[in-house]
Design a protein around this motif. Structure first.
Motif, PDB file in Angstrom:
ATOM      1  N   LEU A  54      91.924  29.843  37.232  1.00  0.00           N
ATOM      2  CA  LEU A  54      91.302  30.584  36.130  1.00  0.00           C
ATOM      3  C   LEU A  54      90.493  29.666  35.228  1.00  0.00           C
ATOM      4  CD1 LEU A  54      94.276  32.901  35.044  1.00  0.00           C
ATOM      5  CD2 LEU A  54      92.424  33.380  36.682  1.00  0.00           C
ATOM      6  N   ASP A  55      91.010  28.424  35.033  1.00  0.00           N
ATOM      7  CA  ASP A  55      90.314  27.501  34.125  1.00  0.00           C
ATOM      8  C   ASP A  55      90.749  26.070  34.455  1.00  0.00           C
ATOM      9  OD1 ASP A  55      88.578  26.876  31.936  1.00  0.00           O
ATOM     10  OD2 ASP A  55      90.361  26.423  30.753  1.00  0.00           O
ATOM     11  N   VAL A  56      89.799  25.105  34.314  1.00  0.00           N
ATOM     12  CA  VAL A  56      90.085  23.674  34.543  1.00  0.00           C
ATOM     13  C   VAL A  56      89.578  22.885  33.341  1.00  0.00           C
ATOM     14  CG1 VAL A  56      89.788  21.696  36.063  1.00  0.00           C
ATOM     15  CG2 VAL A  56      89.741  23.992  37.018  1.00  0.00           C
ATOM     16  N   ASN A  57      90.443  22.024  32.776  1.00  0.00           N
ATOM     17  CA  ASN A  57      90.047  21.174  31.652  1.00  0.00           C
ATOM     18  C   ASN A  57      90.580  19.763  31.909  1.00  0.00           C
ATOM     19  OD1 ASN A  57      89.858  19.822  29.115  1.00  0.00           O
ATOM     20  ND2 ASN A  57      89.693  21.806  28.082  1.00  0.00           N
ATOM     21  N   GLU A  58      89.676  18.890  32.375  1.00  0.00           N
ATOM     22  CA  GLU A  58      90.095  17.529  32.739  1.00  0.00           C
ATOM     23  C   GLU A  58      90.526  16.723  31.517  1.00  0.00           C
ATOM     24  OE1 GLU A  58      88.089  13.469  34.540  1.00  0.00           O
ATOM     25  OE2 GLU A  58      87.385  15.397  35.316  1.00  0.00           O
ATOM     26  N   SER A  59      89.781  16.819  30.414  1.00  0.00           N
ATOM     27  CA  SER A  59      90.087  16.007  29.227  1.00  0.00           C
ATOM     28  C   SER A  59      91.463  16.330  28.659  1.00  0.00           C
ATOM     29  CB  SER A  59      89.015  16.209  28.155  1.00  0.00           C
ATOM     30  OG  SER A  59      88.977  17.573  27.740  1.00  0.00           O
ATOM     31  N   GLU A  60      91.866  17.603  28.742  1.00  0.00           N
ATOM     32  CA  GLU A  60      93.186  17.990  28.233  1.00  0.00           C
ATOM     33  C   GLU A  60      94.241  18.062  29.336  1.00  0.00           C
ATOM     34  OE1 GLU A  60      92.962  21.545  25.946  1.00  0.00           O
ATOM     35  OE2 GLU A  60      91.329  20.813  24.650  1.00  0.00           O
ATOM     36  N   LYS A  61      93.817  17.723  30.563  1.00  0.00           N
ATOM     37  CA  LYS A  61      94.718  17.759  31.725  1.00  0.00           C
ATOM     38  C   LYS A  61      95.450  19.109  31.802  1.00  0.00           C
ATOM     39  CE  LYS A  61      95.415  12.762  31.880  1.00  0.00           C
ATOM     40  NZ  LYS A  61      96.376  11.622  31.845  1.00  0.00           N
ATOM     41  N   ARG A  62      94.626  20.153  31.829  1.00  0.00           N
ATOM     42  CA  ARG A  62      95.190  21.502  31.823  1.00  0.00           C
ATOM     43  C   ARG A  62      94.456  22.368  32.843  1.00  0.00           C
ATOM     44  NH1 ARG A  62      94.033  23.175  26.865  1.00  0.00           N
ATOM     45  NH2 ARG A  62      92.359  24.559  27.536  1.00  0.00           N
ATOM     46  N   ILE A  63      95.224  23.072  33.657  1.00  0.00           N
ATOM     47  CA  ILE A  63      94.663  24.023  34.619  1.00  0.00           C
ATOM     48  C   ILE A  63      95.446  25.335  34.505  1.00  0.00           C
ATOM     49  CG2 ILE A  63      94.313  24.565  37.062  1.00  0.00           C
ATOM     50  CD1 ILE A  63      93.935  21.629  37.616  1.00  0.00           C
ATOM     51  N   SER A  64      94.720  26.425  34.381  1.00  0.00           N
ATOM     52  CA  SER A  64      95.348  27.751  34.347  1.00  0.00           C
ATOM     53  C   SER A  64      95.194  28.398  35.716  1.00  0.00           C
ATOM     54  CB  SER A  64      94.684  28.634  33.277  1.00  0.00           C
ATOM     55  OG  SER A  64      94.860  28.062  31.992  1.00  0.00           O
ATOM     56  N   LEU A  65      96.296  28.945  36.208  1.00  0.00           N
ATOM     57  CA  LEU A  65      96.330  29.524  37.550  1.00  0.00           C
ATOM     58  C   LEU A  65      96.840  30.964  37.510  1.00  0.00           C
ATOM     59  CD1 LEU A  65      98.039  26.473  39.302  1.00  0.00           C
ATOM     60  CD2 LEU A  65      95.578  26.980  39.285  1.00  0.00           C
ATOM     61  N   SER A  66      96.566  31.692  38.578  1.00  0.00           N
ATOM     62  CA  SER A  66      97.046  33.070  38.660  1.00  0.00           C
ATOM     63  C   SER A  66      97.425  33.412  40.100  1.00  0.00           C
ATOM     64  CB  SER A  66      95.975  34.052  38.176  1.00  0.00           C
ATOM     65  OG  SER A  66      96.414  35.387  38.355  1.00  0.00           O
ATOM     66  N   ILE A  67      98.592  34.030  40.223  1.00  0.00           N
ATOM     67  CA  ILE A  67      98.991  34.617  41.505  1.00  0.00           C
ATOM     68  C   ILE A  67      98.635  36.109  41.498  1.00  0.00           C
ATOM     69  CG2 ILE A  67     100.957  35.144  43.010  1.00  0.00           C
ATOM     70  CD1 ILE A  67     102.339  32.646  41.855  1.00  0.00           C
ATOM     71  N   ARG A  68      98.757  36.719  40.318  1.00  0.00           N
ATOM     72  CA  ARG A  68      98.519  38.162  40.169  1.00  0.00           C
ATOM     73  C   ARG A  68      97.106  38.548  40.591  1.00  0.00           C
ATOM     74  NH1 ARG A  68      98.116  40.779  34.321  1.00  0.00           N
ATOM     75  NH2 ARG A  68      95.977  40.090  34.658  1.00  0.00           N
TER      76      ARG A  68
END
Length: 377
Positions: free
Chosen positions: A326-340
């Motif tokens: 759903l979203d990738v943010n390298e600087s904050e080391k954050r990735i949002s994922l979805s199975i739904r």
């Protein structure tokens, strides 16, 4: 014995020092003019404190020498060149020993157990005092000049023991102290892996060893240091901390390597479908590892296409799952994922397929009915 056959050496006594001029070199001795009726004799063994093959290795004809009288009888005066040199050498060595002086000497022989050197007389460097490390073959040391210190001096025993290792150790200690005072946390240095242990690797960073703890060897989990580095490897390390009082330095190899998140946005984009492994389940969702060391969060609202109370109702740790980015943010080391969202897309695709098949079935049925009706007509 008549006077013509007898030499009068009454003016010469054992222990005297006198001048002489070399007149003849023989195989095992040297004849010297000392101003007497007969020439003085220097046996080859009295020419040098070191082993020589021939008198010409040490002296030449017409050379002026200072000699010590070793023996006087009716026939001969036995002289020594090495005794004069030894007296001067002992005085010099005693002064150096007293002052703990460092000086140079040349290796003249390789013998069992060490090196023979020229210090005005025969000096010895035991094998254990040559270097700080083990030397298997000393042949390269012949005729080499070494810096040494005297570690034992005994004139009565004619013993001169020297050490080159002491010089090396002093230099290494000075270098070590200078390094300890100069390095700071945050510096990136190059070092050589010296030895591996169960808890990490010791790395020489220029005269002092620092420890790279096993947790600092790589971004991923390391079970055995040998899986990542080997003795002799040259690696880059970052200084984490310096304990000057206890001479301890903590290092990190991990901090000098590109992290698993480095360039993640070039490899993974919003909308991609990737496979991952559920690593942790928490009340608000599931952390799924999609690359080694890279975890993304599937929020509880994105786990299933229906309401669930906890992630444990649907997922379990270690489970392989397909997820949509759903979203990738390298600087904050954050990735949002979805199975739904994947489930919804799959359901929509299945529905489209179903309706497509249904339309085709209806068309075929009408064709069949039409044909039947035509027959009745």
């Amino acid at each position: 014995m008549s006077e013509s056959n007898t030499n009068d050496f009454s003016a010469v006594n054992v222990g005297d020092t006198l001048k002489g001029k070399v007149v003849k070199l023989e195989e095992k001795q040297v004849l010297v003019d000392i101003g007497q009726k007969a020439e003085g004799i220097i046996p080859i063994s009295e020419l040098s404190n070191l082993h020589i093959e021939h008198p010409s290795d040490v002296v030449k004809e017409d050379e002026e020498l200072t000699l010590k009288v070793k023996k006087v009888d009716d026939e001969d005066i036995i002289l020594s060149k090495k005794a004069v040199e030894a007296d001067a050498a002992w005085a010099n060595l005693e002064e150096k020993y007293k002052n703990n002086a460092t000086f140079e000497t040349e290796v003249k022989e390789i013998v069992k157990g060490g090196l023979v050197v020229d210090v005005g007389l025969r000096g010895f460097i035991p094998a254990s005092l040559v270097e700080t490390y083990f030397v298997d073959d000393f042949s390269d040391y012949l005729n080499k000049t070494l810096q040494v210190k005297i570690v034992d001096l005994d004139k009565e025993q004619n013993r001169v023991i020297l050490s080159h290792r002491a010089i090396t150790e002093a230099e290494e200690e000075a270098k070590k102290q200078n390094l300890l005072q100069s390095i700071e946390a945050g510096q990136v240095l190059e070092g050589t892996v010296q030895r591996l242990t169960s808890f990490g690797a010791f790395v020489d960073i220029g005269g002092v060893d620092g420890l790279v703890h096993i947790s600092q060897l790589a971004h991923e989990h390391v079970e055995n240091a040998a899986d990542v580095v080997a003795e002799g490897d040259v690696i880059k390390v970052e200084v984490l901390s310096v304990d000057r009082d206890n001479e301890r330095i903590s290092l990190s190899r991990k901090n000098t390597l590109p992290g698993p998140w480095s360039g993640i946005e070039d490899r993974i984009s919003r909308g991609d479908t990737v496979e991952g492994t559920v690593r942790r389940l928490v009340n608000f969702g599931a952390f799924v590892e999609i690359e080694q060391g890279v975890e993304g969060l599937v929020h509880i609202s994105q786990i299933a296409n229906r309401h669930i109370g906890t992630p444990h109702e649907v997922l379990e740790e270690g489970q392989k799952v397909q997820v949509k980015v759903l979203d990738v943010n390298e600087s904050e080391k954050r990735i949002s994922l979805s199975i739904r969202e994947l489930e919804q897309e799959q359901e929509e695709e299945q529905y489209k397929q179903y309706t497509k098949e249904d339309d085709q079935s209806s068309f075929q049925l009408s064709d069949i009915i039409g044909d039947k009706l035509n027959k009745y007509k």
